[in-house]
Design an enzyme around this catalytic site. Sequence first.
Site, PDB file in Angstrom:
ATOM      1  N   GLU A  63      60.732  31.879  38.519  1.00 47.56           N
ATOM      2  CA  GLU A  63      61.913  32.626  38.575  1.00 47.56           C
ATOM      3  C   GLU A  63      61.787  33.678  37.490  1.00 47.56           C
ATOM      4  OE1 GLU A  63      65.767  30.237  38.443  1.00 47.56           O
ATOM      5  OE2 GLU A  63      65.499  31.003  36.442  1.00 47.56           O
ATOM      6  N   TYR A 114      68.396  38.869  39.847  1.00 44.93           N
ATOM      7  CA  TYR A 114      67.684  37.559  39.859  1.00 44.93           C
ATOM      8  C   TYR A 114      66.645  37.591  41.155  1.00 44.93           C
ATOM      9  CZ  TYR A 114      66.843  32.719  40.772  1.00 44.93           C
ATOM     10  OH  TYR A 114      66.235  31.421  40.977  1.00 44.93           O
TER      11      TYR A 114
END
Length: 385
Positions: A189, A101
Amino acid sequence: MNLHEYQSKNRFAEFGIPIPHGKVATTPQEAYEIARELDGPVVVKSQVLVGGRGKAGGIKLAATPAEAEQRANEILGMKIKGLTVQKVLIDPASKIQTEIYLGITNDRAAGKPVFMASSEGGVEIEQIAHEKPEAIIRQHIDLFLGLRDYQARNLASGINLPREHWKAFIKIANALFRCFVESDATLAEINPLVITGDNQLLALDGKMILDDNGLFRHKDLAEMRDTSAEPEAETQARAAGISYVKLDGQIGCMVNGAGLAMTTMDMTKLYGGDLVGPANFLDIGGGAQADKVAAALRIILSDTNVKSVLFNIFGGITRGDEVARGILQALNEIKTNVPMIIRLNGTNAEEGRRIIDEAHLPNITSAATLTEAAQKAVEAAKGAL
Ligand code: GDP
Ligand code: MN
């Protein structure tokens, strides 16, 4: 404003982040054609503005063009968290070794953007934060200095990224930061950022949220808005120049001014307790004309949860008589029995109250103070539960 995955990734690519080069299809036949062009296994990905598409069955691998067509046929039209899939992204499929992530958002408490990285990629960051908070590595960024090399290295070492990938990782982190700043984003993101079978870093999924107030600087990004993918009421509110945020309570609030709108919501929450609360934030802005009030009322009443409506208007440049006429105009068009509580104050408030009173509408009550108005709106909403 939310960007779709394919839009976010294309934007990432402009800043040098490696992405799989796929294309968007709106029909199964198109999916077939794209898969044939890509000439290898593909992944068919629903393009809806929510996370967790994988878990919901909105992401499927396909080995052949025929299979891609079949998967697209299944996914197109599917509902994911209430949103209908109208587009699929056909990407070349990647072999995945590791899912990472990497994201950046604003930390309001710190007054700075914060970079987050985790070795537990592929699941939503909220879930990681909940289940394994120590697996999220954070670095706050000084906007005047930007992302420093040591900070990017802290992220890389914090997630135990093998050394051989650090150079590529640092490049991606820098690109993501520039993309975040130069897009006036509130979130950028990559989840997952993967290490592929052939040992490359690749952004498999992308998500960007742009600050609506910065969109005037980005005509190209503003044009990407997919109005078919957002709630109808939000599209209408934007067209009418009204700030509107839907919430899940029962009291529709129509207010002029953002601060007053928040106070009004607080008051309905205060008196509503656990049972009822605000159905929306809505600011009709200063100097609102009758047609704008009507548009706002239509938007509020389009929410079927709404059991009462509270008008809280403090007239400065907004005139009470205009608001009153707007309410009557709207009620003329929209027949409704929803109880409405009106508190008018300030410029031309008396005339406004007279206009409302003379209309003799059975579902309208006036209130002298905000406290009284909030209590009445709560009573009315509770009565309709
Ligand atoms: P999300 O569920 O909405 O976040 O959608 P993602 O694009 O992140 O996809 C969810 C998951 O599907 C990823 O975490 C991967 O595990 C898997 N996935 C996505 N693309 C590929 C791919 O090209 N190959 C493989 N093997 N898995 C993929
Ligand atoms: Mn994802």
